[in-house]
Motif scaffolding. Structure first.
Motif, PDB file in Angstrom:
ATOM      1  N   TYR A 102       0.831  -1.207   0.000  1.00 27.52           N
ATOM      2  CA  TYR A 102       0.000   0.000   0.000  1.00 27.52           C
ATOM      3  C   TYR A 102       0.868   1.262   0.000  1.00 27.52           C
ATOM      4  O   TYR A 102       0.605   2.214  -0.735  1.00 27.52           O
ATOM      5  CB  TYR A 102      -0.919   0.000   1.213  1.00 27.52           C
ATOM      6  CG  TYR A 102      -1.862   1.181   1.255  1.00 27.52           C
ATOM      7  CD1 TYR A 102      -3.007   1.207   0.471  1.00 27.52           C
ATOM      8  CD2 TYR A 102      -1.592   2.280   2.068  1.00 27.52           C
ATOM      9  CE1 TYR A 102      -3.879   2.291   0.492  1.00 27.52           C
ATOM     10  CE2 TYR A 102      -2.445   3.372   2.096  1.00 27.52           C
ATOM     11  CZ  TYR A 102      -3.590   3.371   1.306  1.00 27.52           C
ATOM     12  OH  TYR A 102      -4.430   4.454   1.323  1.00 27.52           O
ATOM     13  N   MET A 103       1.911   1.248   0.823  1.00 30.93           N
ATOM     14  CA  MET A 103       2.834   2.394   0.860  1.00 30.93           C
ATOM     15  C   MET A 103       3.537   2.556  -0.487  1.00 30.93           C
ATOM     16  O   MET A 103       3.724   3.681  -0.974  1.00 30.93           O
ATOM     17  CB  MET A 103       3.866   2.211   1.969  1.00 30.93           C
ATOM     18  CG  MET A 103       4.953   3.286   2.017  1.00 30.93           C
ATOM     19  SD  MET A 103       4.340   4.905   2.525  1.00 30.93           S
ATOM     20  CE  MET A 103       4.710   4.841   4.278  1.00 30.93           C
ATOM     21  N   ALA A 104       3.908   1.444  -1.113  1.00 26.27           N
ATOM     22  CA  ALA A 104       4.565   1.498  -2.427  1.00 26.27           C
ATOM     23  C   ALA A 104       3.647   2.145  -3.463  1.00 26.27           C
ATOM     24  O   ALA A 104       4.088   2.950  -4.291  1.00 26.27           O
ATOM     25  CB  ALA A 104       4.970   0.094  -2.876  1.00 26.27           C
ATOM     26  N   LYS A 105       2.379   1.791  -3.415  1.00 28.18           N
ATOM     27  CA  LYS A 105       1.407   2.384  -4.339  1.00 28.18           C
ATOM     28  C   LYS A 105       1.306   3.891  -4.108  1.00 28.18           C
ATOM     29  O   LYS A 105       1.331   4.681  -5.067  1.00 28.18           O
ATOM     30  CB  LYS A 105       0.044   1.727  -4.153  1.00 28.18           C
ATOM     31  CG  LYS A 105      -1.057   2.372  -4.983  1.00 28.18           C
ATOM     32  CD  LYS A 105      -2.413   1.750  -4.699  1.00 28.18           C
ATOM     33  CE  LYS A 105      -3.524   2.495  -5.444  1.00 28.18           C
ATOM     34  NZ  LYS A 105      -4.859   1.888  -5.198  1.00 28.18           N
ATOM     35  N   PHE A 106       1.204   4.291  -2.840  1.00 25.86           N
ATOM     36  CA  PHE A 106       1.054   5.715  -2.536  1.00 25.86           C
ATOM     37  C   PHE A 106       2.288   6.508  -2.956  1.00 25.86           C
ATOM     38  O   PHE A 106       2.178   7.573  -3.573  1.00 25.86           O
ATOM     39  CB  PHE A 106       0.799   5.909  -1.040  1.00 25.86           C
ATOM     40  CG  PHE A 106       0.674   7.352  -0.638  1.00 25.86           C
ATOM     41  CD1 PHE A 106      -0.503   8.044  -0.876  1.00 25.86           C
ATOM     42  CD2 PHE A 106       1.738   8.021  -0.061  1.00 25.86           C
ATOM     43  CE1 PHE A 106      -0.621   9.385  -0.528  1.00 25.86           C
ATOM     44  CE2 PHE A 106       1.634   9.352   0.286  1.00 25.86           C
ATOM     45  CZ  PHE A 106       0.443  10.044   0.052  1.00 25.86           C
ATOM     46  N   LEU A 107       3.472   6.003  -2.638  1.00 27.65           N
ATOM     47  CA  LEU A 107       4.705   6.708  -2.986  1.00 27.65           C
ATOM     48  C   LEU A 107       4.879   6.809  -4.505  1.00 27.65           C
ATOM     49  O   LEU A 107       5.284   7.854  -5.021  1.00 27.65           O
ATOM     50  CB  LEU A 107       5.911   6.001  -2.369  1.00 27.65           C
ATOM     51  CG  LEU A 107       6.028   6.042  -0.839  1.00 27.65           C
ATOM     52  CD1 LEU A 107       7.213   5.195  -0.371  1.00 27.65           C
ATOM     53  CD2 LEU A 107       6.170   7.472  -0.334  1.00 27.65           C
ATOM     54  N   SER A 108       4.584   5.712  -5.214  1.00 24.44           N
ATOM     55  CA  SER A 108       4.754   5.733  -6.671  1.00 24.44           C
ATOM     56  C   SER A 108       3.758   6.673  -7.343  1.00 24.44           C
ATOM     57  O   SER A 108       4.077   7.315  -8.349  1.00 24.44           O
ATOM     58  CB  SER A 108       4.609   4.325  -7.244  1.00 24.44           C
ATOM     59  OG  SER A 108       3.330   3.785  -6.984  1.00 24.44           O
ATOM     60  N   ASN A 109       2.557   6.766  -6.777  1.00 27.82           N
ATOM     61  CA  ASN A 109       1.544   7.666  -7.351  1.00 27.82           C
ATOM     62  C   ASN A 109       1.831   9.140  -7.064  1.00 27.82           C
ATOM     63  O   ASN A 109       1.282  10.021  -7.742  1.00 27.82           O
ATOM     64  CB  ASN A 109       0.156   7.319  -6.807  1.00 27.82           C
ATOM     65  CG  ASN A 109      -0.396   6.036  -7.391  1.00 27.82           C
ATOM     66  OD1 ASN A 109       0.119   5.531  -8.383  1.00 27.82           O
ATOM     67  ND2 ASN A 109      -1.426   5.503  -6.774  1.00 27.82           N
ATOM     68  N   ASN A 110       2.675   9.385  -6.060  1.00 25.35           N
ATOM     69  CA  ASN A 110       2.947  10.771  -5.649  1.00 25.35           C
ATOM     70  C   ASN A 110       4.443  11.094  -5.669  1.00 25.35           C
ATOM     71  O   ASN A 110       4.908  11.945  -4.915  1.00 25.35           O
ATOM     72  CB  ASN A 110       2.390  11.021  -4.244  1.00 25.35           C
ATOM     73  CG  ASN A 110       0.885  10.888  -4.177  1.00 25.35           C
ATOM     74  OD1 ASN A 110       0.154  11.826  -4.457  1.00 25.35           O
ATOM     75  ND2 ASN A 110       0.419   9.700  -3.800  1.00 25.35           N
TER      76      ASN A 110
ATOM     77  N   MET B 214      11.446   2.480   2.783  1.00 20.69           N
ATOM     78  CA  MET B 214      10.803   2.819   1.517  1.00 20.69           C
ATOM     79  C   MET B 214      10.724   4.329   1.321  1.00 20.69           C
ATOM     80  O   MET B 214      11.035   4.841   0.240  1.00 20.69           O
ATOM     81  CB  MET B 214       9.387   2.220   1.482  1.00 20.69           C
ATOM     82  CG  MET B 214       9.360   0.714   1.459  1.00 20.69           C
ATOM     83  SD  MET B 214       7.712   0.031   1.771  1.00 20.69           S
ATOM     84  CE  MET B 214       6.866   0.546   0.292  1.00 20.69           C
ATOM     85  N   PHE B 215      10.322   5.040   2.371  1.00 30.11           N
ATOM     86  CA  PHE B 215      10.206   6.499   2.270  1.00 30.11           C
ATOM     87  C   PHE B 215      11.582   7.143   2.115  1.00 30.11           C
ATOM     88  O   PHE B 215      11.757   8.121   1.381  1.00 30.11           O
ATOM     89  CB  PHE B 215       9.484   7.046   3.495  1.00 30.11           C
ATOM     90  CG  PHE B 215       9.090   8.493   3.383  1.00 30.11           C
ATOM     91  CD1 PHE B 215       8.669   9.042   2.176  1.00 30.11           C
ATOM     92  CD2 PHE B 215       9.133   9.322   4.490  1.00 30.11           C
ATOM     93  CE1 PHE B 215       8.305  10.378   2.077  1.00 30.11           C
ATOM     94  CE2 PHE B 215       8.767  10.657   4.405  1.00 30.11           C
ATOM     95  CZ  PHE B 215       8.349  11.186   3.196  1.00 30.11           C
ATOM     96  N   THR B 216      12.570   6.573   2.775  1.00 33.10           N
ATOM     97  CA  THR B 216      13.947   7.077   2.635  1.00 33.10           C
ATOM     98  C   THR B 216      14.415   6.937   1.189  1.00 33.10           C
ATOM     99  O   THR B 216      14.993   7.866   0.612  1.00 33.10           O
ATOM    100  CB  THR B 216      14.904   6.303   3.562  1.00 33.10           C
ATOM    101  OG1 THR B 216      14.482   6.454   4.911  1.00 33.10           O
ATOM    102  CG2 THR B 216      16.327   6.830   3.434  1.00 33.10           C
ATOM    103  N   SER B 217      14.161   5.783   0.589  1.00 35.44           N
ATOM    104  CA  SER B 217      14.585   5.554  -0.797  1.00 35.44           C
ATOM    105  C   SER B 217      13.818   6.435  -1.779  1.00 35.44           C
ATOM    106  O   SER B 217      14.293   6.710  -2.873  1.00 35.44           O
ATOM    107  CB  SER B 217      14.395   4.080  -1.166  1.00 35.44           C
ATOM    108  OG  SER B 217      13.018   3.736  -1.177  1.00 35.44           O
ATOM    109  N   ALA B 218      12.615   6.863  -1.376  1.00 30.09           N
ATOM    110  CA  ALA B 218      11.808   7.717  -2.257  1.00 30.09           C
ATOM    111  C   ALA B 218      12.277   9.158  -2.252  1.00 30.09           C
ATOM    112  O   ALA B 218      11.888   9.946  -3.113  1.00 30.09           O
ATOM    113  CB  ALA B 218      10.343   7.643  -1.845  1.00 30.09           C
ATOM    114  N   GLY B 219      13.128   9.515  -1.279  1.00 30.65           N
ATOM    115  CA  GLY B 219      13.706  10.857  -1.261  1.00 30.65           C
ATOM    116  C   GLY B 219      13.177  11.784  -0.195  1.00 30.65           C
ATOM    117  O   GLY B 219      12.982  12.978  -0.452  1.00 30.65           O
TER     118      GLY B 219
END
Length: 375
Positions: A133-141, A183-188
């Motif tokens: 679910y977090m992966a979906k949210f991060l990728s969409n935003n 995951m959030f760290t890798s997203a920036g």
């Protein structure tokens, strides 16, 4: 049938697939041996736990092939429902459906009449559901992350995923929290966001540990620094017996099925402390082999993540690899007394149906990402 199976696993990460097969086989042998005293205690078939573990393994294999067949959009479109269901199941731990095991309510029981027919840990589902679910949210935003405009939503997702289960299953909550954090760290995430999450996380942990119902957690932490000659608490006793089992194994071990500690002294031998039985029976060589298998899993998981061009796949791979790696580290750390007793199982190795199936679901997702993520 054979051609269809070959087609399904074509182009997946072979190293990861072989590594997981070895882990599962190692786990079946370990459960067969470590559960033997429990079968005597409860007067059941001597391979009762092994047979049940094999049934769950077969269900896990079907889950892998199902994941390899379905479309990525199917996963993304339905993960909201699965995440919501997993949260609902967590809240049911506070109802009569919650089952008390070893002083903790981590299980849900399904009862028909007066007979319990099935029990499972909803936290196992939450681990995978919250990550996807977090992966979906991060990728969409992804474009809004650098702006800081989604930070509060990320905190909300992390809070929903961690805080409810933290009261009932502290160690699992930490595993989930660290996976989502990675995951959030890798997203920036920004440095400011990093420190805010760190402070909030430490604050929540402190509140939980200092709460009136967490005396046993504080005792477990204290047992890490206690000497075995001290008056033994239950946690110190468990760790001491684990260290005895590891020491008895020496370099090459006492041999398969030859563990002595599992018969009387070592608690939860086929679940929480199965690594201690492995050390006693297979020695340093067997323990090192198992650790190498986990290191290979972590390495291949992050390689798959680094090669994925799709952000949803990338973040999912990072989260799942972190979750398996952290959980394995926690279990091994408890066995060798570098971490307090947590009651967390060893992925692919410990006895436990929902834990094994959800670990294999994670593998199915990683194999799917390795097959499709760089396209």
């Amino acid at each position: 049938m054979k051609l269809k199976i070959k087609k399904d696993i074509r182009d997946v990460d072979t190293a990861l697939l072989v590594d997981v097969i070895l882990l599962i086989i190692f786990g079946l042998f370990s459960v067969a041996s470590a559960s033997f005293p429990a079968t005597i205690k409860y007067n059941v078939n001597r391979f009762y736990y092994l047979i049940r573990q094999m049934i769950w393994m077969i269900l896990g294999i079907f889950s892998i092939f199902f994941i390899l067949k379905i479309n990525k959009n199917f996963i993304k479109n339905h993960i909201d429902i699965v995440f919501g269901l997993s949260l609902l199941l967590i809240f049911l731990l506070w109802t009569p459906m919650g089952k008390l095991v070893n002083g903790q309510v981590r299980w849900l029981k399904i009862v028909i009449g007066s007979r319990e027919i099935f029990s499972f840990q909803p936290s196992d589902l939450l681990k995978v559901a919250s990550i996807v679910y977090m992966a979906k949210f991060l990728s969409n935003n992804i474009k809004r992350i650098s702006e800081g405009s989604i930070f509060l939503t990320v905190l909300l997702i992390m809070g929903l995923s961690v805080i409810p289960i933290m009261v009932k299953d502290f160690s699992t909550a930490v595993v989930i929290g660290l996976a989502l954090f990675a995951m959030f760290t890798s997203a920036g995430m920004t440095k400011k966001e990093f420190f805010i999450i760190l402070v909030i996380g430490l604050g929540v942990i402190a509140i939980i540990l200092m709460g009136p119902g967490s005396k046993f957690r504080r005792e477990r932490i204290a047992s890490m620094f206690a000497d075995s000659d001290d008056k033994m608490s239950n946690s110190l006793y468990q760790i001491t017996q684990s260290l005895y089992a590891i020491a008895l194994g020496g370099y090459t071990g006492s041999g398969f099925f030859q563990s002595k500690q599992k018969y009387a002294n070592l608690p939860e031998a086929h679940t929480d402390f199965i690594f201690s039985v492995i050390c006693e029976e297979f020695g340093f060589v067997g323990a090192l082999f198992l650790i190498i298998l986990y290191l290979i899993f972590i390495y291949r998981g992050f390689v798959i993540a680094s090669r994925a061009k799709d952000n949803f796949y990338k973040f999912t791979a990072i989260g799942l690899t972190t979750y398996i790696g952290i959980q394995a580290f926690f279990n091994l750390g408890v066995a060798v007394k570098i971490l307090p007793v947590t009651g967390i199982t060893l992925p692919f190795i410990s006895y436990g149906g929902t834990a094994l199936v959800m670990s294999m679901v994670a593998v199915g997702l990683l194999l799917k990402i390795s097959k499709e993520g760089n396209q």
